[in-house]
Design a protein around this motif. Structure first.
Motif, PDB file in Angstrom:
ATOM      1  N   ASP A  31       0.819  -1.216   0.000  1.00 35.10           N
ATOM      2  CA  ASP A  31       0.000   0.000   0.000  1.00 35.10           C
ATOM      3  C   ASP A  31       0.850   1.262   0.000  1.00 35.10           C
ATOM      4  O   ASP A  31       0.499   2.256  -0.645  1.00 35.10           O
ATOM      5  N   SER A  35       0.639   4.149  -2.750  1.00 36.44           N
ATOM      6  CA  SER A  35       0.241   5.492  -2.325  1.00 36.44           C
ATOM      7  C   SER A  35       1.240   6.552  -2.782  1.00 36.44           C
ATOM      8  O   SER A  35       0.851   7.644  -3.231  1.00 36.44           O
ATOM      9  N   SER A  39       0.558   9.596  -5.379  1.00 33.07           N
ATOM     10  CA  SER A  39       0.859  11.002  -5.076  1.00 33.07           C
ATOM     11  C   SER A  39       1.705  11.626  -6.172  1.00 33.07           C
ATOM     12  O   SER A  39       1.490  12.786  -6.560  1.00 33.07           O
ATOM     13  N   THR A 182       7.059   9.604   2.935  1.00 31.25           N
ATOM     14  CA  THR A 182       5.667   9.916   2.611  1.00 31.25           C
ATOM     15  C   THR A 182       5.368  11.404   2.785  1.00 31.25           C
ATOM     16  O   THR A 182       4.658  12.001   1.967  1.00 31.25           O
ATOM     17  N   VAL A 187       2.153  13.554   0.899  1.00 30.84           N
ATOM     18  CA  VAL A 187       1.029  12.818   1.480  1.00 30.84           C
ATOM     19  C   VAL A 187       0.619  13.505   2.779  1.00 30.84           C
ATOM     20  O   VAL A 187       1.478  13.841   3.596  1.00 30.84           O
ATOM     21  N   VAL A 190      -1.823  12.620   8.287  1.00 31.45           N
ATOM     22  CA  VAL A 190      -2.675  11.555   8.834  1.00 31.45           C
ATOM     23  C   VAL A 190      -2.576  10.307   7.967  1.00 31.45           C
ATOM     24  O   VAL A 190      -2.398   9.188   8.475  1.00 31.45           O
ATOM     25  N   ASP A 191      -2.682  10.486   6.653  1.00 25.65           N
ATOM     26  CA  ASP A 191      -2.552   9.342   5.733  1.00 25.65           C
ATOM     27  C   ASP A 191      -1.145   8.761   5.794  1.00 25.65           C
ATOM     28  O   ASP A 191      -0.962   7.541   5.691  1.00 25.65           O
ATOM     29  N   ALA A 192      -0.145   9.634   5.947  1.00 30.61           N
ATOM     30  CA  ALA A 192       1.241   9.164   6.024  1.00 30.61           C
ATOM     31  C   ALA A 192       1.444   8.282   7.254  1.00 30.61           C
ATOM     32  O   ALA A 192       2.078   7.224   7.169  1.00 30.61           O
ATOM     33  N   GLU A 194      -0.762   6.510   8.767  1.00 28.54           N
ATOM     34  CA  GLU A 194      -1.450   5.230   8.558  1.00 28.54           C
ATOM     35  C   GLU A 194      -0.584   4.295   7.717  1.00 28.54           C
ATOM     36  O   GLU A 194      -0.494   3.091   7.995  1.00 28.54           O
ATOM     37  N   SER A 195       0.069   4.838   6.691  1.00 30.12           N
ATOM     38  CA  SER A 195       0.979   4.026   5.883  1.00 30.12           C
ATOM     39  C   SER A 195       2.184   3.576   6.693  1.00 30.12           C
ATOM     40  O   SER A 195       2.640   2.440   6.567  1.00 30.12           O
ATOM     41  N   ARG A 213      -1.463   8.758  15.152  1.00 24.87           N
ATOM     42  CA  ARG A 213      -2.320   9.276  14.071  1.00 24.87           C
ATOM     43  C   ARG A 213      -3.626   9.830  14.621  1.00 24.87           C
ATOM     44  O   ARG A 213      -4.089  10.910  14.203  1.00 24.87           O
ATOM     45  N   THR A 217      -4.929  13.673  14.350  1.00 28.20           N
ATOM     46  CA  THR A 217      -6.231  13.964  13.739  1.00 28.20           C
ATOM     47  C   THR A 217      -7.026  14.969  14.568  1.00 28.20           C
ATOM     48  O   THR A 217      -7.760  15.802  14.019  1.00 28.20           O
TER      49      THR A 217
END
Length: 305
Positions: A31, A35, A39, A182, A187, A190-192, A194-195, A213, A217
């Motif tokens: 993933d 991702s 990007s 990331t 990215v 928050v998404d970074a 998670e990765s 994370r 948030t």
């Protein structure tokens, strides 16, 4: 690999994006990889992003290879030692046992112990192999299927002397390297995170990163979220704070990753140096012990004569 590239080419030629073409092959592209490529496509900087991905993969794989190298050598030597000892007990010791039976004298306790061990091994070596194989398979499946079991294993792995420290620094280095890559790719943080949690390689730190994370948030700064977890080293906290305040978070995280990767390299080299004499000592005790047990009765017989 050739067929894989042709499939990706066909998917892109049919109008799909490069990232979506990669997502169809999760066995080869995780993933995080997809991702970052996504990007790069969105920002119109795919070439730069692929260069970042290549650098990231090279560094992380080098770190993994270093750790595997440190663990493979002692494990391989110990496996060979156990196999050689088992062969001696099954094939060689019984020959001595037949010779000792004609002595008509009491045998030393150590020799009797080895002979008993040999008889037990001859009678049940097949069952032992089956039990070991089933246990290893069950351990692997339990760690894969049970999150609670994987969490417990990863937790105690961190407590193993010397090895636990190497794993700890490797996880921190992977966290810093992945987050830097990331974040620099644009990215969202928050998404970074998670990765990064998915690439942590340790269930304990995966849960900790997911909690970081969640804190981010809600509006908490990254440095404060990391500091509140009590699982990340002070240096990483300080570099993250400097990076956030100066607007160079990716650069500071890169420095942290490089630092902890060097710590892992040095620790692995030291571990290898320490293990070599220990392994030779274990081999000497196993093989030498068997030889002594077999020749003790002969020495005693010579003294009587």
């Amino acid at each position: 690999m050739r067929d894989l590239v042709f499939q990706i080419r066909d998917d892109v030629a049919s109008g799909g994006s490069f990232a979506n073409a990669l997502r169809k092959h999760p066995r080869y592209f995780d993933d995080l990889f997809c991702s970052l490529v996504d990007s790069g496509e969105t920002a119109g900087a795919l070439e730069t992003m692929l260069d970042r991905v290549a650098t990231y993969k090279e560094k992380t794989e080098k770190l993994k290879a270093k750790i595997k190298k440190a663990m493979t050598y002692p494990i391989a030597v110990m496996v060979v030692a156990i196999v050689v000892t088992a062969i001696l007990l099954i094939k060689v010791v019984p020959v001595f046992a037949e010779t000792f039976s004609s002595f008509g004298a009491d045998l030393p306790a150590f020799t009797l112990f080895v002979l008993g061990l040999s008889e037990s091994l001859q009678a049940s070596w097949m069952y032992i192999l089956v039990i070991i194989g089933v246990s290893l398979y069950a351990f692997k499946e339990a760690r894969f299927r049970s999150a609670k079991f994987a969490y417990m294993v990863d937790k105690y792995m961190l407590k193993i002397p010397i090895v636990g420290n190497i794993i700890y620094h490797a996880v921190v280095a992977r966290f810093a390297r992945t987050l830097a890559t990331t974040f620099a790719a644009g990215v969202p943080i928050v998404d970074a995170l998670e990765s990064v949690a998915g690439a942590a390689g340790n269930a304990l730190y995966r849960d900790a990163i997911l909690r970081v994370r969640d804190d981010v948030t809600t509006g908490v700064q990254l440095q404060q979220a990391i500091r509140s977890r009590k699982m990340f080293p002070v240096l990483l906290q300080q570099l993250a704070a400097i990076g956030e305040e100066s607007g160079a978070l990716d650069e500071m995280l890169e420095k942290a990753a490089t630092h902890y990767e060097e710590l892992v390299d040095n620790a692995v080299d030291n571990l290898t140096s320490l293990l070599e004499p220990m392994i030779m000592s274990v081999l000497g005790v196993l093989v030498g012990g068997l030889l002594i047990a077999m020749y003790l009765p002969i020495f005693q017989l010579g003294n009587v004569v």
